[in-house]
Design an enzyme around this catalytic site. Structure first.
Site, PDB file in Angstrom:
ATOM      1  N   SER A  79      27.963   4.206  13.843  1.00  0.00           N
ATOM      2  CA  SER A  79      29.251   3.985  14.515  1.00  0.00           C
ATOM      3  C   SER A  79      29.504   2.492  14.693  1.00  0.00           C
ATOM      4  CB  SER A  79      29.243   4.663  15.884  1.00  0.00           C
ATOM      5  OG  SER A  79      28.343   4.002  16.755  1.00  0.00           O
ATOM      6  N   HIS A  97      -4.993  -2.390  -5.298  1.00  0.00           N
ATOM      7  CA  HIS A  97      -4.660  -3.365  -4.251  1.00  0.00           C
ATOM      8  C   HIS A  97      -5.615  -4.533  -4.427  1.00  0.00           C
ATOM      9  CE1 HIS A  97      -3.652  -5.198  -0.478  1.00  0.00           C
ATOM     10  NE2 HIS A  97      -4.708  -4.771   0.178  1.00  0.00           N
ATOM     11  N   GLU A 130       2.425  -4.989   6.496  1.00  0.00           N
ATOM     12  CA  GLU A 130       1.802  -3.978   7.352  1.00  0.00           C
ATOM     13  C   GLU A 130       1.692  -4.461   8.790  1.00  0.00           C
ATOM     14  OE1 GLU A 130      -1.099  -2.072   3.871  1.00  0.00           O
ATOM     15  OE2 GLU A 130      -1.898  -3.506   5.322  1.00  0.00           O
ATOM     16  N   GLY A 154      -8.097  10.339  -3.404  1.00  0.00           N
ATOM     17  CA  GLY A 154      -7.224  10.442  -2.242  1.00  0.00           C
ATOM     18  C   GLY A 154      -5.774  10.408  -2.668  1.00  0.00           C
TER      19      GLY A 154
END
Length: 330
Positions: A251, A107, A194, A25
């Site tokens: 701004s 992970h 997350e 993937g």
């Protein structure tokens, strides 16, 4: 924290090794192709019926069923969805690993929450690029790389950290910098980010802002532009130079309004709720809940997906995005 660069890693740690990347993937394709282009012997492990088999072969990669790839490999990188890793590990990885092998992850979820418990005689490491896979691949082809995290959970051979650094170098990470962490910190901070900010908090903030304007009688189109579309402009400024870059670039009106009204929205009560979310990550409650959700057929997740897809911001957004030539897919 320790940060490592090109001179700190030796690709020789990977040369002559058989490397299996499980999954093709977003991250899988980047790891496999980058390592191949770094001169490594790479095989991609996939289900025989996976639509990714043809893509990987077209890219010049060897493709094998997962069990065969693991049996052949010295180093196995698991880049499969969190919810499928345990079953694949038990059925196809564990029976085919031998002492001295390296088991790697992108992970830390399954290791940290003990869904996968490797034998004591293998190295267990993590290499986690802090960018999506397409960027890992693109920067590598441009001669650069993205920052990566590495971690060592188990060092059976005494060489686990060297292997992790070599892998990070092979995918381009040491050109940007490689930060050493541990599985616990990577997993818990990733999940919290997350849930509280990236996917949960920001989505709810966007919807609440949109609803507030629409309920006050403003057109949905204007509410979409102000609360959803223009968010990318701001996030890009954060990404490039942090909060100060954003404040410098907008701004004075926007800067003053944001600094004086923002704290009224993200109050101490919100931060207290964030701490509760973090506690659920730290003590494993979220992990258990997610695992039960997966085992139960995603009933709650599917319901939530349907609710979100029916929100007014999704309908007006689809219409407005069709007006944006740079977003229209041919």
């Amino acid at each position: 924290m320790n940060v490592y660069y090109e001179q700190d890693a030796d690709l020789g740690r990977l040369q002559g090794k058989n490397i299996a990347v499980l999954g093709y993937g977003s991250q899988g394709h980047a790891h496999a192709l980058n390592l191949k282009d770094s001169g490594m012997n790479v095989c991609v492990g996939l289900r025989p019926d996976s639509s990714s088999c043809a893509k990987a072969r077209e890219a010049g990669l060897r493709v094998e069923p997962v069990a065969d790839a693991v049996k052949w490999a010295d180093i196995v990188m698991v880049l499969l969805p969190d919810q499928t890793q345990k079953a694949v590990y038990e059925a196809e990885i564990a029976p085919n690993m031998v002492a001295g092998n390296t088991l790697a992850f992108g992970h830390g979820f399954n290791i940290h929450y003990n869904q996968i418990v490797p034998p004591a005689d293998v190295d267990v490491i993590m290499i986690a690029p802090k960018s999506p896979g397409h960027l890992v691949r693109r920067t590598y082809t441009e001669g650069n790389g993205v920052p990566c995290l590495i971690a060592v959970h188990q060092d059976a051979t005494g060489e686990a950290k060297k292997t992790a650094l070599a892998w990070a170098k092979g995918i381009g990470g040491t050109k940007a910098g490689v930060i050493e962490t541990n599985f616990k910190d990577e997993t818990e901070t990733d999940l919290f980010g997350e849930q509280a900010v990236l996917c949960g908090g920001s989505a709810e903030l966007i919807k609440a802002g949109f609803e507030t304007l629409v309920e006050a009688g403003y057109p949905e189109e204007l509410a979409y532009f102000e609360c959803m579309h223009e968010l990318k402009l701001i996030v890009d400024l954060y990404y490039e130079g942090g909060l100060s870059r954003m404040n410098y670039s907008v701004s004075d009106t926007a800067e003053y309004g944001g600094m004086t009204r923002g704290p009224r929205l993200i109050t101490s009560a919100v931060k207290a709720e964030m701490k509760k979310v973090l506690e659920e990550v730290q003590d494993g409650r979220f992990a258990r809940e997610f695992i039960d959700e997966c085992n139960g057929g995603y009933k709650n997740l599917n319901r939530l997906r349907e609710e979100n897809s029916g929100h007014a911001i999704e309908k007006v957004g689809a219409k407005l995005r069709n007006m944006m030539s740079w977003l229209v897919r041919k």
